[in-house]
Design a protein around this motif. Structure first.
Motif, short mmCIF file in Angstrom:
data_model
loop_
_atom_site.label_atom_id
_atom_site.label_comp_id
_atom_site.label_asym_id
_atom_site.label_seq_id
_atom_site.Cartn_x
_atom_site.Cartn_y
_atom_site.Cartn_z
N THR A 258 79.50 114.11 20.09
CA THR A 258 80.49 113.10 19.71
C THR A 258 81.84 113.50 20.28
O THR A 258 82.34 114.57 19.97
N PRO A 259 82.41 112.64 21.13
CA PRO A 259 83.74 112.98 21.61
C PRO A 259 84.77 112.66 20.53
O PRO A 259 84.68 111.62 19.87
N GLY A 260 85.69 113.55 20.32
CA GLY A 260 86.77 113.29 19.37
C GLY A 260 88.07 113.44 20.11
O GLY A 260 88.15 113.09 21.28
N SER B 126 88.77 118.34 18.76
CA SER B 126 87.62 118.24 17.87
C SER B 126 86.48 117.43 18.48
O SER B 126 86.22 116.31 18.11
N ASN C 125 82.45 117.38 19.01
CA ASN C 125 81.35 117.97 18.24
C ASN C 125 80.03 117.86 19.00
O ASN C 125 79.76 116.88 19.67
N THR D 146 81.94 122.70 17.11
CA THR D 146 83.08 121.86 17.44
C THR D 146 84.03 122.66 18.32
O THR D 146 84.04 123.90 18.26
C1 LIG Z 1 83.63 117.31 14.02
O1 LIG Z 1 83.22 118.15 12.97
C2 LIG Z 1 84.27 118.44 12.06
C3 LIG Z 1 83.75 119.47 11.07
O2 LIG Z 1 82.44 119.19 10.70
C4 LIG Z 1 84.72 117.15 11.42
O3 LIG Z 1 85.79 117.40 10.52
C5 LIG Z 1 85.21 116.20 12.50
O4 LIG Z 1 85.56 114.96 11.93
C6 LIG Z 1 84.12 115.98 13.52
N1 LIG Z 1 84.65 115.21 14.62
C7 LIG Z 1 84.03 114.16 15.12
C8 LIG Z 1 84.70 113.49 16.26
O5 LIG Z 1 82.96 113.76 14.67
#
Ligand SMILES: *[C@@H]1O[C@H](CO)[C@@H](O)[C@H](O)[C@H]1NC(C)=O
Ligand SMILES: *[C@@H]1O[C@H](CO)[C@@H](O)[C@H](O)[C@H]1NC(C)=O
Length: 341
Positions: free
Chosen positions: A215-217, A221, A223, A240
């Motif tokens: 999952t790109p954040g 962040s 993941n 992450t």
């Molecule tokens: C990635 O994982 C963290 C910790 O589990 C979470 O807080 C965060 O929202 C996640 N980011 C995405 C983009 O899913």
């Protein structure tokens, strides 16, 4: 024809290195071998849904002489480099004939059958040599005269020499699993030990499948998660790029993932790369647009060498499971892609 020089003569000053690399792909008992001017490529496969290969670049050898096979008739172009099949178990036994220690076995119980063999050889060798350990890791010469000839391996260490002729077969298939590097759904570089820990942890539930979801954040962040599923239930390991402790190096070094992506694989196929995970420092994990998984392991052969020197790559490719299918019948088999940089 008899006067044609041998197709290959390659000398390595470290049978240990070759053994380390070839063990990474030793989940299969036979290996395909492609000899070319650039090096020797060993590959193993599992039912055409998983393939592993290691390319022994000619620079890994102290000397490497390749003579292209002679044309069959004067009109013909130079024939393609040979594609052979050999008994990999026998090759590993030969390379291990002087009981070279295995770094992987020093790390725990990951050794398996070859280690008991190594111990056996080591004991045997010790019977007539008191200094088998700590010696240069064995000079090893590969030679192959040409079509129909055996692949000969000549080993010498501390004044003891051994020659082994491995019967070569014509490769039953030359197909490779295509991987589309130009359309990547995910690319991340992570510590190989993190991937090993993940797979080891997920193994305890004896799962059938493993699903990789990315999952790109924001830049901080991204993941990636590994979920195993089986009759005993499911388990997930998450990573992450957002490492809370600024002192620890990030587990994910690079992360390119245009949009959320997910692909599932037979767990056993990913687990087959465990030895590579244990031998490598880093792994580049990629999914292409069709969900084919590529794991490229960076194995450091010489500690403390300059960047890019003394390293080799071990590659795994795994075809994904499709909804309601078990992955059979995938791939057009046009297999031209190769990934051995
Ligand atoms: C990635 O994982 C963290 C910790 O589990 C979470 O807080 C965060 O929202 C996640 N980011 C995405 C983009 O899913
Ligand atoms: C491959 O070599 C091993 C060890 O030398 C031997 O036990 C095995 O039978 C061989 N397999 C084949 C198919 O020849």
């Amino acid at each position: 024809m008899a006067s044609h020089p041998p197709l290959l003569t390659a000398v390595s000053s470290s049978a240990r290195q070759l053994l380390l690399l070839l063990r990474c792909i030793s989940f299969s008992k036979k290996s395909r071998v492609r000899i070319s001017a650039e090096g020797i490529r060993f590959s193993t496969e599992e039912g055409s849904i998983m393939e592993a290969f290691v390319f022994l670049e000619k620079s890994l050898f102290t000397s490497y002489t390749y003579n292209a096979p002679p044309p069959l008739s004067s009109q013909e172009d130079v024939p393609a480099p040979p594609y052979l099949e050999i008994n990999l178990t026998a090759l590993l036994e030969t390379l291990n004939i002087f009981g070279l220690s295995d770094p992987a076995s020093a790390m725990g119980k990951r050794g398996g059958e070859y280690d008991s063999f190594a111990t056996h050889r080591l004991n045997r060798h010790n019977a007539f040599s008191t200094h088998a350990l700590g010696m240069p890791a064995g000079i090893c010469t590969f030679s192959y005269a040409g079509s129909g000839s055996p692949l000969s391996i000549h080993m010498s260490e501390s004044g003891v020499t051994t020659t082994c002729d491995l019967t070569t077969y014509e490769a039953s298939t030359t197909e490779e699993i295509p991987f589309n590097r130009d359309s990547l759904a995910l690319k991340t570089i992570m510590r190989a030990s993190s991937l090993l820990d993940t797979v080891t942890e997920l193994s305890s539930m004896n799962p059938e499948t493993i699903t990789i979801t990315a999952t790109p954040g924001s830049a901080a962040s991204n993941n990636i998660s590994f979920t195993s599923t089986g009759s005993l239930g499911s388990a997930t390991v998450d990573f992450t790029t957002n490492t809370p402790l600024s002192t620890t190096a990030p587990i994910l070094e690079t992360f390119q993932c245009p949009r959320k992506t997910s692909a599932s694989f037979k767990f056993g196929l990913v687990k087959a790369a465990q030895r590579a995970m244990a031998s490598a420092t880093k792994v580049s994990l990629r999914l292409d647009g069709e969900g084919v998984l590529s794991l490229q392991f960076l194995v450091e052969l010489v500690e403390g060498k300059e960047e890019g020197e003394g390293v080799a790559f071990v590659d795994f490719r795994v075809v994904p499971l499709f909804e309601g299918e078990d992955g059979e019948g995938h791939g057009e088999g046009n297999g031209g892609s190769s990934d051995e940089e």
